[in-house]
Scaffold this motif. Structure first.
Motif, PDB file in Angstrom:
ATOM      1  N   VAL A  84       0.663  -1.114  -0.069  1.00  0.00           N
ATOM      2  CA  VAL A  84      -0.081  -0.114   0.005  1.00  0.00           C
ATOM      3  C   VAL A  84       0.975   1.114   0.103  1.00  0.00           C
ATOM      4  O   VAL A  84       1.756   1.421   0.874  1.00  0.00           O
ATOM      5  N   TYR A  85       0.701   2.001  -0.936  1.00  0.00           N
ATOM      6  CA  TYR A  85       1.777   3.206  -1.081  1.00  0.00           C
ATOM      7  C   TYR A  85       0.853   4.635  -1.222  1.00  0.00           C
ATOM      8  O   TYR A  85      -0.297   4.741  -1.641  1.00  0.00           O
ATOM      9  N   ASP A  86       1.400   5.579  -0.478  1.00  0.00           N
ATOM     10  CA  ASP A  86       0.666   6.855  -0.259  1.00  0.00           C
ATOM     11  C   ASP A  86       1.672   8.052  -0.732  1.00  0.00           C
ATOM     12  O   ASP A  86       2.630   8.111  -0.042  1.00  0.00           O
ATOM     13  N   SER A  87       1.330   8.714  -1.840  1.00  0.00           N
ATOM     14  CA  SER A  87       2.099   9.718  -1.996  1.00  0.00           C
ATOM     15  C   SER A  87       1.247  10.994  -2.504  1.00  0.00           C
ATOM     16  O   SER A  87       0.848  11.161  -3.681  1.00  0.00           O
ATOM     17  N   GLY A  88       0.474  11.826  -1.384  1.00  0.00           N
ATOM     18  CA  GLY A  88      -0.260  12.848  -1.454  1.00  0.00           C
ATOM     19  C   GLY A  88      -1.467  12.721  -1.033  1.00  0.00           C
ATOM     20  O   GLY A  88      -2.237  13.489  -1.514  1.00  0.00           O
ATOM     21  N   CYS A  89      -1.878  11.771  -0.229  1.00  0.00           N
ATOM     22  CA  CYS A  89      -3.079  11.597   0.224  1.00  0.00           C
ATOM     23  C   CYS A  89      -3.136  12.025   1.646  1.00  0.00           C
ATOM     24  O   CYS A  89      -3.979  12.807   2.180  1.00  0.00           O
ATOM     25  N   THR A 118       4.681   8.917   1.557  1.00  0.00           N
ATOM     26  CA  THR A 118       5.310  10.196   1.359  1.00  0.00           C
ATOM     27  C   THR A 118       4.382  11.135   1.500  1.00  0.00           C
ATOM     28  O   THR A 118       3.502  11.206   0.666  1.00  0.00           O
ATOM     29  N   CYS A 119       4.966  12.306   2.470  1.00  0.00           N
ATOM     30  CA  CYS A 119       3.890  13.367   2.675  1.00  0.00           C
ATOM     31  C   CYS A 119       4.528  14.444   2.956  1.00  0.00           C
ATOM     32  O   CYS A 119       5.521  14.692   3.305  1.00  0.00           O
ATOM     33  N   PHE A 120       3.969  15.678   2.842  1.00  0.00           N
ATOM     34  CA  PHE A 120       4.406  17.079   3.265  1.00  0.00           C
ATOM     35  C   PHE A 120       4.142  17.416   4.689  1.00  0.00           C
ATOM     36  O   PHE A 120       3.007  16.629   5.232  1.00  0.00           O
ATOM     37  N   VAL A 121       4.838  17.987   5.227  1.00  0.00           N
ATOM     38  CA  VAL A 121       4.714  18.390   6.763  1.00  0.00           C
ATOM     39  C   VAL A 121       4.402  19.911   6.765  1.00  0.00           C
ATOM     40  O   VAL A 121       4.922  20.851   5.874  1.00  0.00           O
TER      41      VAL A 121
END
Length: 159
Positions: A84-89, A118-121
């Motif tokens: 399961v991958y998340d880049s931007g959710c 991967t997400c912004f903080v």
């Protein structure tokens, strides 16, 4: 379009399998995973992004299962995915929904499966959502990889 580095790392560990991408956007990671032998389901709330992802998949002669839904409206089967991958959710999810997100990921992953994010903080050098969460307290882009616990995985790692 080049996938994010964490996607490279994850596929090196697994080599193939069934993947779910949360917030797939233009589909760069989904396409890469498909090229490496994964069967991919990719979900996004943006219909336009999914149209672009479909075009890119077609250019690469791939069929990605693109899903136009809010992730919380998805009917995820228990222990279906190896990745399961998340880049931007995640960084767009309000703090009161984050445990729902965690439960969705736990439900979707097979034992021994991988979850990469991967997400912004908030306040980071690269921007980020106004949704604060003291747990992460890091600046910039935050990336990590987790593996779902399974008894046989633990035995393999300790022997």
């Amino acid at each position: 379009m080049i996938p994010l580095r964490i996607v490279y790392s994850t596929i090196e560990l697994l080599h193939s399998g069934r993947s779910l991408e949360l917030g797939c956007g233009l589909g760069r990671n989904a396409i890469y995973l498909m090229q490496k032998g994964c069967t991919d389901d990719a979900v996004d709330l943006s219909e336009q992004s999914l149209q672009w992802a479909a075009e890119r998949a077609k250019e690469n002669n791939l069929t990605v299962n693109l899903i136009h839904k809010n992730i919380f409206d998805m009917k995820v089967k228990v222990e279906t995915y190896d990745i399961v991958y998340d880049s931007g959710c995640f960084h767009h999810i309000a703090s009161h929904r984050r445990m729902d997100y965690v439960h969705l990921v736990q439900k979707a992953l097979k034992p021994g499966g991988y979850f990469a994010i991967t997400c912004f903080v908030q306040g980071g050098e690269l921007g980020g959502a106004d949704i604060s969460d003291e747990v992460f307290g890091m600046v910039g882009l935050w990336t990590t990889l987790f593996r779902k616990k399974c008894d046989s995985c633990t035995k393999t790692l300790t022997t």
